[in-house]
Design an enzyme around this catalytic site. Structure first.
Site, PDB file in Angstrom:
ATOM      1  N   GLY A 266      45.369  41.928  39.895  1.00 39.00           N
ATOM      2  CA  GLY A 266      46.255  40.394  39.685  1.00 39.00           C
ATOM      3  C   GLY A 266      47.886  40.805  39.188  1.00 39.00           C
ATOM      4  CE  LYS A 267      49.094  46.618  37.718  1.00 38.47           C
ATOM      5  NZ  LYS A 267      48.441  47.050  37.895  1.00 38.47           N
ATOM      6  CB  THR A 268      51.732  41.192  42.137  1.00 39.53           C
ATOM      7  OG1 THR A 268      52.112  43.056  42.127  1.00 39.53           O
ATOM      8  CG2 THR A 268      52.872  40.886  42.890  1.00 39.53           C
ATOM      9  CG  PHE A 269      47.904  36.559  41.373  1.00 37.08           C
ATOM     10  CD1 PHE A 269      47.716  35.769  43.173  1.00 37.08           C
ATOM     11  CD2 PHE A 269      47.457  35.604  40.578  1.00 37.08           C
ATOM     12  CE1 PHE A 269      47.189  34.511  43.355  1.00 37.08           C
ATOM     13  CE2 PHE A 269      46.371  34.546  40.654  1.00 37.08           C
ATOM     14  CZ  PHE A 269      46.529  33.615  42.425  1.00 37.08           C
TER      15      PHE A 269
ATOM     16  CE  LYS B 192      55.064  47.859  40.660  1.00 39.31           C
ATOM     17  NZ  LYS B 192      53.233  47.483  40.131  1.00 39.31           N
TER      18      LYS B 192
ATOM     19  N   GLY C   6      49.704  50.261  38.083  1.00 38.25           N
ATOM     20  CA  GLY C   6      48.312  50.872  38.158  1.00 38.25           C
ATOM     21  C   GLY C   6      47.692  50.574  36.196  1.00 38.25           C
TER      22      GLY C   6
HETATM   23  N1  LIG Z   1      43.362  34.224  41.816  1.00 32.02           N
HETATM   24  C1  LIG Z   1      44.030  35.352  42.477  1.00 32.02           C
HETATM   25  N2  LIG Z   1      43.408  34.309  43.971  1.00 32.02           N
HETATM   26  C2  LIG Z   1      43.903  34.839  45.107  1.00 32.02           C
HETATM   27  N3  LIG Z   1      44.498  35.954  45.208  1.00 32.02           N
HETATM   28  C3  LIG Z   1      44.105  37.226  44.732  1.00 32.02           C
HETATM   29  C4  LIG Z   1      43.835  36.373  43.008  1.00 32.02           C
HETATM   30  N4  LIG Z   1      45.217  37.570  41.925  1.00 32.02           N
HETATM   31  C5  LIG Z   1      44.844  38.913  43.162  1.00 32.02           C
HETATM   32  N5  LIG Z   1      44.896  38.124  44.393  1.00 32.02           N
HETATM   33  C6  LIG Z   1      45.323  38.781  45.839  1.00 32.02           C
HETATM   34  O1  LIG Z   1      44.419  40.090  45.104  1.00 32.02           O
HETATM   35  C7  LIG Z   1      45.076  41.031  45.702  1.00 32.02           C
HETATM   36  C8  LIG Z   1      45.537  42.037  44.299  1.00 32.02           C
HETATM   37  O2  LIG Z   1      46.295  41.496  44.099  1.00 32.02           O
HETATM   38  P1  LIG Z   1      47.451  41.706  43.287  1.00 32.02           P
HETATM   39  O3  LIG Z   1      48.615  41.164  41.897  1.00 32.02           O
HETATM   40  O4  LIG Z   1      48.679  42.803  44.001  1.00 32.02           O
HETATM   41  O5  LIG Z   1      47.183  43.268  41.820  1.00 32.02           O
HETATM   42  P2  LIG Z   1      47.825  44.332  41.667  1.00 32.02           P
HETATM   43  O6  LIG Z   1      49.030  44.161  40.497  1.00 32.02           O
HETATM   44  O7  LIG Z   1      47.142  44.222  39.601  1.00 32.02           O
HETATM   45  O8  LIG Z   1      48.047  45.896  42.058  1.00 32.02           O
HETATM   46  C9  LIG Z   1      46.651  41.120  45.964  1.00 32.02           C
HETATM   47  O9  LIG Z   1      46.063  41.067  47.370  1.00 32.02           O
HETATM   48  C10 LIG Z   1      47.126  39.300  45.701  1.00 32.02           C
HETATM   49  O10 LIG Z   1      47.413  38.048  46.538  1.00 32.02           O
HETATM   50 MG   LIG Z   2      51.495  44.826  42.148  1.00 30.91          MG
END
Ligand SMILES: Nc1ncnc2c1ncn2[C@@H]1O[C@H](COP(=O)(O)OP(=O)(O)O)[C@@H](O)[C@H]1O
Ligand SMILES: [Mg+2]
Length: 204
Positions: A14-17, A37, A112
């Protein structure tokens, strides 16, 4: 604080989230926010940098937001080997410097987890240290997160990175350990849990 590095216990945690969530939050507080990034791997289309630039309607060129782009969806070290490229880490520092001039705060999303290799002898924790940024660790909410979060914080401390907090992501309300994980992690690491984010339903 003029910058913060968002790292995590794993990829997909969830880093991007969280980067988007914090950027929107700082904006609501009236701050001019930039994101970065430093290295992306995999197809350019809709990678994290493109996604964040679009969502936040940022004017900064993609080359500043994401100075190093590698074609293959791998950790940077093997991705660079496959395309026979020597990574110019200095590009990251100069892009960050420029973004810091343009914005009050720059939120940097990692690649990562902290031990991910950028070169044979240089990992994400080294990059956070050399960018001279404090770190926020994004951790899963449920079972298994105590181990991953403590290992991540330990590795950051070993690399002399200041860990300012943990954001626990993806609470479902269905996993018993979600009730106790945050308290145990705070107690054992001495690092505060800054936020607990629910697993959001996809917007239709
Ligand atoms: N709290 C949340 N609620 C709903 N979807 C989420 C949540 N956190 C992450 N996601 C979804 O899970 C997936 C992985 O999250 P992401 O932020 O891309 O992870 P990372 O950047 O760490 O690889 C994405 O599709 C993102 O939209
Ligand atoms: Mg990411």
């Amino acid at each position: 604080m003029s910058g913060v590095f968002i790292t995590g216990t794993d990829t997909g945690v969830g880093k991007t989230f969280v980067t988007l969530h914090l950027a929107e939050k700082f904006r609501r507080d009236g701050m001019d926010v930039g994101v970065m990034k430093p290295i992306s791997t995999g197809p350019d289309k809709d990678n994290d940098a493109v996604y964040l630039k679009k969502k936040l309607k940022l004017d900064d060129p993609l080359e500043l937001i994401n100075p190093i782009r590698l074609k293959h969806p791998l950790a940077p070290y093997p991705a660079a080997i496959i395309q026979n490229e020597k990574l110019k880490i200095k590009k990251i520092f100069s892009a960050y410097k420029e973004l810091s001039k343009r914005h009050q705060i720059v939120i940097v999303e990692g690649i990562g987890g902290v031990a991910v290799p950028i070169t044979k002898t240089y990992c994400v924790a080294d990059l956070i240290h050399d960018m001279d940024l404090p770190a926020v660790v994004v951790a899963r909410a449920g079972l298994g997160t105590i181990n991953h979060t403590l290992l991540t914080i330990g590795a950051l401390i070993d690399s002399q990175v200041e860990v300012i907090g943990i954001i626990m992501n993806g609470f479902t309300g269905k996993d018993l350990s979600e009730k106790t994980n945050a308290k145990v992690i705070e107690e054992l690491s001495g690092v505060p849990v800054l936020e607990k984010l629910k697993w959001a339903k996809p917007s239709s």
